[in-house]
Scaffold this active site. Structure first.
Site, PDB file in Angstrom:
ATOM      1  N   SER A 147      11.235  38.364  22.355  1.00  0.00           N
ATOM      2  CA  SER A 147      12.749  37.089  22.689  1.00  0.00           C
ATOM      3  C   SER A 147      13.725  37.909  23.049  1.00  0.00           C
ATOM      4  O   SER A 147      13.508  39.042  24.097  1.00  0.00           O
ATOM      5  CB  SER A 147      13.621  35.839  21.658  1.00  0.00           C
ATOM      6  OG  SER A 147      14.339  35.621  23.395  1.00  0.00           O
ATOM      7  N   HIS A 154       8.926  28.407  21.243  1.00  0.00           N
ATOM      8  CA  HIS A 154       9.448  29.882  21.848  1.00  0.00           C
ATOM      9  C   HIS A 154       8.725  31.050  19.877  1.00  0.00           C
ATOM     10  O   HIS A 154       9.631  32.093  19.884  1.00  0.00           O
ATOM     11  CB  HIS A 154      10.517  29.520  21.655  1.00  0.00           C
ATOM     12  CG  HIS A 154      11.681  31.489  21.862  1.00  0.00           C
ATOM     13  ND1 HIS A 154      11.319  31.810  23.344  1.00  0.00           N
ATOM     14  CD2 HIS A 154      12.706  31.648  21.165  1.00  0.00           C
ATOM     15  CE1 HIS A 154      12.295  32.971  23.121  1.00  0.00           C
ATOM     16  NE2 HIS A 154      12.689  32.502  22.158  1.00  0.00           N
ATOM     17  N   ASP A 196       7.205  27.324  25.191  1.00  0.00           N
ATOM     18  CA  ASP A 196       7.722  27.440  25.068  1.00  0.00           C
ATOM     19  C   ASP A 196       9.099  27.290  25.902  1.00  0.00           C
ATOM     20  O   ASP A 196       8.779  27.050  27.093  1.00  0.00           O
ATOM     21  CB  ASP A 196       7.806  29.630  25.142  1.00  0.00           C
ATOM     22  CG  ASP A 196       9.178  30.235  24.584  1.00  0.00           C
ATOM     23  OD1 ASP A 196       9.993  29.334  24.569  1.00  0.00           O
ATOM     24  OD2 ASP A 196       8.973  31.379  24.111  1.00  0.00           O
TER      25      ASP A 196
END
Length: 251
Positions: free
Chosen positions: A99, A226, A196
């Site tokens: 991320s 995610h 996601d």
């Protein structure tokens, strides 16, 4: 071995590292995550079993490191990562960025390509402060951010809202990687889930299209979210890291 690293900026960064063969592997976590997360620990277990050097750490304001999260910004966390990678590892490293850690790993590759043997990104979120936050704010949220210095956003991962500061947005504009040429002359593997809700497949495709490099692949996992932390996703991260390590070792 666990320890504390004092950065040139005076921040105290908590870390865990194990010795082993090079190139080593460094895990860079996400926004408001820490070094005790599922992916970090799973990757450390793999590194131990493989005899591979490994480092995980907390950015300032995260986990066990010094500082208040609300005082931080992308540039601070990049400085933390740079200090940890330059100060705690030997030789080029394979960076695994999750991320926000994907964005920070790209900043590291841009600033210190000689130190980056390869990249594995997991739901990478480059430029998310500008494109995902500021770009998605309503007029009222933008006004509150500018006038009050912060705005609260609901979180899918906690009962507490995300507090987004004006500094996070404004400082992030000096760290964007999708607005200028981005050379990645090392093996790169990007992993992205199609379910996601925080980072869309479009972001992964944009990064793949934008970056320049001769050994770059994007893998889409249907239905993955995610967190990307199911046993199957963790195995895919492991396999991707192993492949990048092998390609880095053999040039």
């Amino acid at each position: 071995m666990s320890g504390i690293l004092e950065t040139p900026e005076g921040r105290r960064i908590a870390y865990d590292r194990i010795g082993g063969a090079g190139p080593g592997v460094v895990f860079l976590g996400g926004f408001r995550s820490d070094k005790e997360g599922t992916k970090a620990l799973a990757l450390e277990a793999w590194a131990k079993a493989a005899g591979r050097a490994f480092l995980r750490f907390d950015y300032s304001g995260h986990g066990s490191s010094s500082g208040d999260f609300l005082d931080g910004a992308i540039g601070d966390w990049f400085e933390d990562a740079r200090a940890a990678i330059l100060g705690l590892t030997e030789g080029p490293q394979v960076l695994v960025g999750s991320s926000m850690g994907g964005w920070i790993s790209l900043l590291m590759a841009r600033a210190h390509p000689e130190k980056v043997a390869g990249l594995v990104t997991v739901a990478a979120a480059p430029d998310f402060t500008e494109d995902g936050m500021w770009g998605g704010f309503s007029d009222d949220q933008r006004r509150a951010l500018m006038e009050e210095g912060q705005v609260a956003l609901p979180s899918d991962y906690s009962d507490e809202p995300y507090i987004i500061t004006r500094r996070l947005i404004e400082e992030g504009r000096g760290r964007l990687v999708l607005r200028a040429p981005l050379s990645l002359p090392m093996p790169v593997r990007m992993l992205q889930g199609t379910a996601d809700a925080d980072v869309s497949v479009d972001v992964a495709l944009r990064l793949l299209d934008h970056a320049e490099g001769g050994d770059m692949r994007l893998t889409l996992v249907k239905g993955a979210d995610h967190r990307f932390s199911t046993p199957e996703c963790l195995k895919l991260i492991e396999v991707s890291v192993k492949k990048v390590v092998e390609r880095a070792r053999h040039g």
